[in-house]
Design an enzyme around this catalytic site. Structure first.
Site, PDB file in Angstrom:
ATOM      1  N   PRO A  71       0.597  -1.333   0.143  1.00 34.97           N
ATOM      2  CA  PRO A  71       0.037   0.062   0.112  1.00 34.97           C
ATOM      3  C   PRO A  71       0.665   1.321  -0.017  1.00 34.97           C
ATOM      4  CG  PRO A  71      -0.080  -1.377   2.200  1.00 34.97           C
ATOM      5  CD  PRO A  71       1.029  -1.832   1.450  1.00 34.97           C
TER       6      PRO A  71
ATOM      7  N   CYS B 229      -0.818  29.539 -14.757  1.00 31.58           N
ATOM      8  CA  CYS B 229      -1.642  30.025 -15.907  1.00 31.58           C
ATOM      9  C   CYS B 229      -2.307  28.915 -16.552  1.00 31.58           C
ATOM     10  CB  CYS B 229      -0.792  30.833 -16.626  1.00 31.58           C
ATOM     11  SG  CYS B 229      -0.269  32.303 -15.914  1.00 31.58           S
TER      12      CYS B 229
HETATM   13  N1  LLP Z   1       2.381  -1.444  -6.079  1.00 35.66           N
HETATM   14  C1  LLP Z   1       2.336  -1.264  -7.357  1.00 35.66           C
HETATM   15  C2  LLP Z   1       3.026  -1.965  -8.266  1.00 35.66           C
HETATM   16  C3  LLP Z   1       1.676   0.067  -8.081  1.00 35.66           C
HETATM   17  O1  LLP Z   1       1.784   0.382  -9.226  1.00 35.66           O
HETATM   18  C4  LLP Z   1       0.990   1.186  -6.905  1.00 35.66           C
HETATM   19  C5  LLP Z   1       0.514   2.312  -7.571  1.00 35.66           C
HETATM   20  C6  LLP Z   1       1.130   0.808  -5.627  1.00 35.66           C
HETATM   21  C7  LLP Z   1       1.687  -0.579  -5.039  1.00 35.66           C
HETATM   22  C8  LLP Z   1       0.517   1.427  -4.686  1.00 35.66           C
HETATM   23  O2  LLP Z   1      -0.762   1.706  -4.938  1.00 35.66           O
HETATM   24  P1  LLP Z   1      -1.674   2.661  -3.619  1.00 35.66           P
HETATM   25  O3  LLP Z   1      -1.954   1.481  -2.485  1.00 35.66           O
HETATM   26  O4  LLP Z   1      -1.026   3.873  -3.496  1.00 35.66           O
HETATM   27  O5  LLP Z   1      -3.049   2.441  -4.417  1.00 35.66           O
HETATM   28  N2  LLP Z   1      -1.127   9.086  -8.605  1.00 35.66           N
HETATM   29  C9  LLP Z   1      -2.193   8.144  -8.298  1.00 35.66           C
HETATM   30  C10 LLP Z   1      -1.953   6.819  -7.976  1.00 35.66           C
HETATM   31  C11 LLP Z   1      -1.236   6.008  -8.871  1.00 35.66           C
HETATM   32  C12 LLP Z   1      -0.929   4.727  -8.308  1.00 35.66           C
HETATM   33  C13 LLP Z   1      -0.007   3.878  -9.113  1.00 35.66           C
HETATM   34  N3  LLP Z   1       0.553   2.660  -8.597  1.00 35.66           N
HETATM   35  C14 LLP Z   1      -2.969   9.133  -7.413  1.00 35.66           C
HETATM   36  O6  LLP Z   1      -2.782  10.480  -7.415  1.00 35.66           O
HETATM   37  O7  LLP Z   1      -4.149   8.585  -7.159  1.00 35.66           O
END
Ligand code: LLP
Length: 420
Positions: free
Chosen positions: A281, A349
């Site tokens: 996570p 901008c």
């Molecule tokens: N593991 C892998 C292989 C991933 O690609 C990601 C996130 C995570 C773990 C962690 O995921 P999480 O637990 O945070 O959901 N920039 C976007 C989020 C993109 C997530 C991409 N991969 C946002 O601001 O919501």
């Protein structure tokens, strides 16, 4: 009476505090825009998750996804807690190591890296989770001890289309029709130890989604195990645990998620002693640990009631990029029923430089401090220098005192790489 504030903020005598420190004093001391992180809240989130897992599993591991916030000071809180790390390239790997995560607890899930970068990564002997067969073949000269592939379950879920990582239209992982061949190839190349990985999306708030995809992944994994006569050591369900951003959203019931995972183990008669469960996570661990503090720089009462601030899409990209919602309030000024409906905007901008629309803020005035919640995940890490803006500073409350963990950039940082 104060009415509206969220973790990690608490209010005492009409003052907003973070880990016992006065938010206004912090903003005065370090300037705005400023990301302020509660290390206590990181610990709370990690402990809650660890407990929910340990209620169902003995053999499990949490690997913090450092892409959510890769400041080594923040990573070091995770290393103290015993967390591992999920990294996506060599720089993130080095940041995780700098934050004190031991290499044996780090796993790389990358895509489309240069071969030279993959070769550098392979020297560290961390676990590598391959995105496709070609990536593995190119590494055959130095295969890591432990190999897994990212399975694309063919379905995707995520809070926004842009953060849905599973499904046939996404670039990630290996679809069901090729996954058996991938592991067969790995076995033929001499791989001895195996894991299984998938991740179908980010920001998921429905336990049912986790249950269904975990069940599917387990089924596919067991089929491969049988056909190839190999033993899987871990199943990694990736990240994706969502957090509520909107006031009407309920927190994800993680107890339900992990008891559903447990029942998938039981149904398939899989022994957790032999098959470790891993999760990676990012958002769940850090989103609500951090607030972004800015200042109101202008009020324009025209077609809309525009509240201009020093927080732009270069400081916090999520609203402009995904249309993401982040709660907003004023520091030490509390929501009244009749505040004007504000459109909160920044100094960039672009028309999309909006932090929030239709927000009731109580009598906003130039100079007021403004607070944007839930900015610990993908806040600083997606900030930029767009429009000649410098990246903000980061502060973390450590042992009850604010500690500067990243200096605000200056004009020098905008030109330091420009050739003479
Ligand atoms: N593991 C892998 C292989 C991933 O690609 C990601 C996130 C995570 C773990 C962690 O995921 P999480 O637990 O945070 O959901 N920039 C976007 C989020 C993109 C997530 C991409 N991969 C946002 O601001 O919501």
């Amino acid at each position: 009476m104060p009415r509206k504030y969220y973790p990690p903020i608490v209010v005492n005598n009409e003052r907003m505090l973070i880990d016992g420190c006065d938010l206004e004093e912090i903003a005065k001391g370090f300037g705005t825009p400023l990301y302020v992180t509660s290390s206590n809240r990181i610990r709370e989130n990690f402990d809650r998750l660890r407990k929910a897992l340990s209620n169902n599993f003995k053999n499990f591991e949490i690997k913090y996804a450092v892409k959510a916030n890769s400041n080594p000071h923040i990573i070091s809180v995770f290393s103290e807690l015993g967390s591992g790390a999920d990294v996506s390239n060599l720089n993130e790997l080095n940041l995780a190591l700098k934050g004190g995560i031991p290499s044996e607890k780090i796993m790389l899930t990358s895509n489309n890296l240069h071969q030279s970068e993959m070769d550098e990564i392979a020297k560290q002997n961390i676990a590598i989770n391959f995105d496709d067969i070609g990536q593995l073949e190119r590494m055959k000269a130095k295969l890591p001890d432990l190999i897994s592939f990212r399975f694309n379950p063919g379905t995707g879920h995520g809070y926004f289309p842009g953060i849905t990582t599973g499904g046939v239209k996404t670039k990630f992982g290996i679809l069901e029709d090729q996954i058996l061949d991938a592991y067969r190839k790995a076995k033929d190349l001499g791989a001895k130890r195996f894991g299984f990985h998938y991740m179908e999306g980010s920001g998921i708030l429905d336990p049912q989604v986790f249950r269904n995809t975990f069940s599917k992944a387990m089924e596919v994994m067991l089929r491969i195990q049988e056909k190839l006569d190999i033993e899987f050591e871990f199943i990694d369900a990736g990240g994706g645990l969502g957090v509520p951003y909107r006031p009407e959203e309920e927190p994800l019931d993680i107890a339900e998620v992990f008891s559903a995972f447990r029942s998938v183990f039981d149904k398939n008669k899989v022994d957790n002693e032999n098959l470790k469960i891993i999760i990676e996570p990012g958002r769940y661990l850090v989103a609500d640990t951090t607030v972004l503090i800015g200042q109101i720089t202008n009020i324009k009462n025209s077609s809309e009631f525009f509240v201009g601030t020093d927080i732009g899409m270069s400081t916090l990209l999520r609203p402009a990029l995904y249309g993401a919602y982040h709660e907003i309030s004023l520091v030490n000024k509390f929501i009244g029923e009749n505040g004007p409906k504000c459109t909160v905007v920044g100094p960039v901008c672009e028309t999309s430089d909006i932090i929030g629309v239709d927000r009731l803020l109580p009598d906003p005035e130039i100079g007021d401090l403004i607070i944007v919640y839930n900015t610990g995940a993908y806040g600083y890490s997606m900030s930029s220098q767009y429009n000649g803006n410098v990246r903000p500073a980061e502060v973390m409350i450590v042992n009850g005192a604010p500690k500067l963990i990243r200096i605000r950039e200056t004009f020098q940082d905008l030109i330091s790489k420009v050739t003479p």
